[in-house]
Design a protein around this motif. Structure first.
Motif, short mmCIF file in Angstrom:
data_model
loop_
_atom_site.label_atom_id
_atom_site.label_comp_id
_atom_site.label_asym_id
_atom_site.label_seq_id
_atom_site.Cartn_x
_atom_site.Cartn_y
_atom_site.Cartn_z
N UNK A 24 0.80 -1.21 0.00
CA UNK A 24 0.00 0.00 0.00
C UNK A 24 0.84 1.27 0.00
N UNK A 25 2.13 1.11 -0.32
CA UNK A 25 3.00 2.28 -0.33
C UNK A 25 2.63 3.15 -1.52
N UNK A 26 2.44 4.40 -1.25
CA UNK A 26 2.10 5.32 -2.32
C UNK A 26 3.36 5.59 -3.11
N UNK A 27 3.28 5.39 -4.41
CA UNK A 27 4.47 5.66 -5.19
C UNK A 27 4.36 7.06 -5.78
N UNK A 28 5.48 7.55 -6.29
CA UNK A 28 5.53 8.91 -6.81
C UNK A 28 4.59 9.17 -7.97
N UNK A 29 4.12 8.09 -8.59
CA UNK A 29 3.26 8.26 -9.77
C UNK A 29 1.80 8.52 -9.37
N UNK A 38 -1.91 17.26 -18.32
CA UNK A 38 -1.16 16.02 -18.06
C UNK A 38 0.23 16.30 -17.52
N UNK A 39 0.73 15.31 -16.79
CA UNK A 39 2.08 15.40 -16.25
C UNK A 39 3.09 14.74 -17.20
N UNK A 41 15.03 12.90 -18.89
CA UNK A 41 15.21 11.90 -17.83
C UNK A 41 14.17 10.79 -17.99
N UNK A 42 12.91 11.19 -18.24
CA UNK A 42 11.86 10.19 -18.44
C UNK A 42 12.18 9.32 -19.65
N UNK A 78 9.87 3.87 -11.89
CA UNK A 78 11.24 4.18 -11.47
C UNK A 78 11.50 5.68 -11.62
N UNK A 79 11.05 6.23 -12.73
CA UNK A 79 11.25 7.67 -12.95
C UNK A 79 10.60 8.45 -11.82
N UNK A 80 9.34 8.15 -11.49
CA UNK A 80 8.63 8.95 -10.48
C UNK A 80 9.14 8.68 -9.07
#
Ligand code: ZN
Length: 268
Positions: free
Chosen positions: A81-86, A159-160, A192-193, A263-265
């Motif tokens: 349930x870890x919130x990821x950067x995305x 959009x991001x 980077x993305x 991985x990017x986020x």
């Protein structure tokens, strides 16, 4: 753990069956009647042992079969349930071409528009299932959508990230591999993305790494967010066309993009 207990139980039953039949009583000596009670019991025990041995064999095989790393990763992400950067990011997935525009066509008849749509739909499913990102598709079926409509949609959604999926083609028919584009004027985060997605695709698909490239394509020029355009292999190459025909390759490509995005986020 439960499996281990089950296997131990089954092994114990087998040992008891064998010790009870083979080692204690002599079936063949002393009995003239083939259908004697002892014989029938021994035969039944034999069948039961074979069945159970088969079961143990299955259990052991199941235990030794390594679970694909990707499945493990997804399960961990989901259960922890870890919130990821995305999470909460707005991601637009753009399946190149469509409808009256087939894109490039391979010698074997494979059409770029079909492959890009399939990869886009698979990526959409993964992001929807395993992240809290807000995900949109510029098309979800075989339909024509102009380049302008695609960039306007992404811009109006605020959009991001904009991920345009394409398959490459070369007239000489000898080019191979994967390359990722950003615009000449793209900010550093877009590059980077692009780098993360390129790395992930090359690693997952095992195709030639053609690196990052700059160009002036409409969808990476007119979109206001980080925008990249992926060229996932060459449809003009016989081998790569053959690979792209397979659902497994498209799934791998979608997973690679998904993983690259995460991985990017998480690092960004
Ligand atoms: Zn294309």
């Amino acid at each position: 753990m439960i499996r281990n207990i089950r296997s131990v139980t089954v092994i114990c039953i087998i040992i008891s069956l064998f010790s009870g039949s083979i080692f204690s009583e002599s079936v063949f000596a002393g009995s003239n009647d083939f259908f004697s009670r002892e014989n029938i019991i021994t035969i039944a025990k034999g069948f039961a042992s074979l069945y159970l041995l088969n079961k143990v064999n299955k259990l052991i095989t199941e235990q030794n079969e390594p679970e694909p790393v990707f499945e493990q990763q997804i399960r961990t992400e989901k259960s922890s349930g870890i919130s990821s950067g995305i999470d909460n990011k707005i991601i637009v997935i753009d399946a190149g071409h469509g409808g009256s525009d087939p894109g490039a066509i391979g010698k074997g008849g494979l059409r770029e528009k079909d492959v890009t749509l399939d990869i886009a739909l698979r990526l959409y499913q993964l992001l929807r299932a395993y992240t809290k990102a807000r995900v949109y598709l510029t098309r979800d079926k075989d339909q024509y959508v102009s380049l302008q409509e695609r960039s306007v949609m992404a811009n109006s959604l605020g959009a991001d990230a904009f991920i345009s999926i394409h398959i490459n083609a070369a007239e000489n028919g000898i080019e191979k591999g994967i390359e990722t584009y950003a615009h000449y004027n793209s900010p550093e985060e877009a590059w980077a993305l692009a780098w993360y997605l390129q790395e992930s695709l090359v690693k997952e698909l095992g195709l030639l790494d053609r690196g990052l490239k700059a160009d002036n394509f409409h969808v990476i020029r007119e979109t206001k967010m980080k925008a990249v355009l992926l060229e996932v292999g060459f449809i003009s190459d016989r081998t790569e066309e053959g690979l792209l025909k397979q659902p497994a390759t498209r799934e791998k490509a979608a997973r690679a993009i998904y993983q690259g995005l995460l991985t990017y986020y998480d690092k960004g």
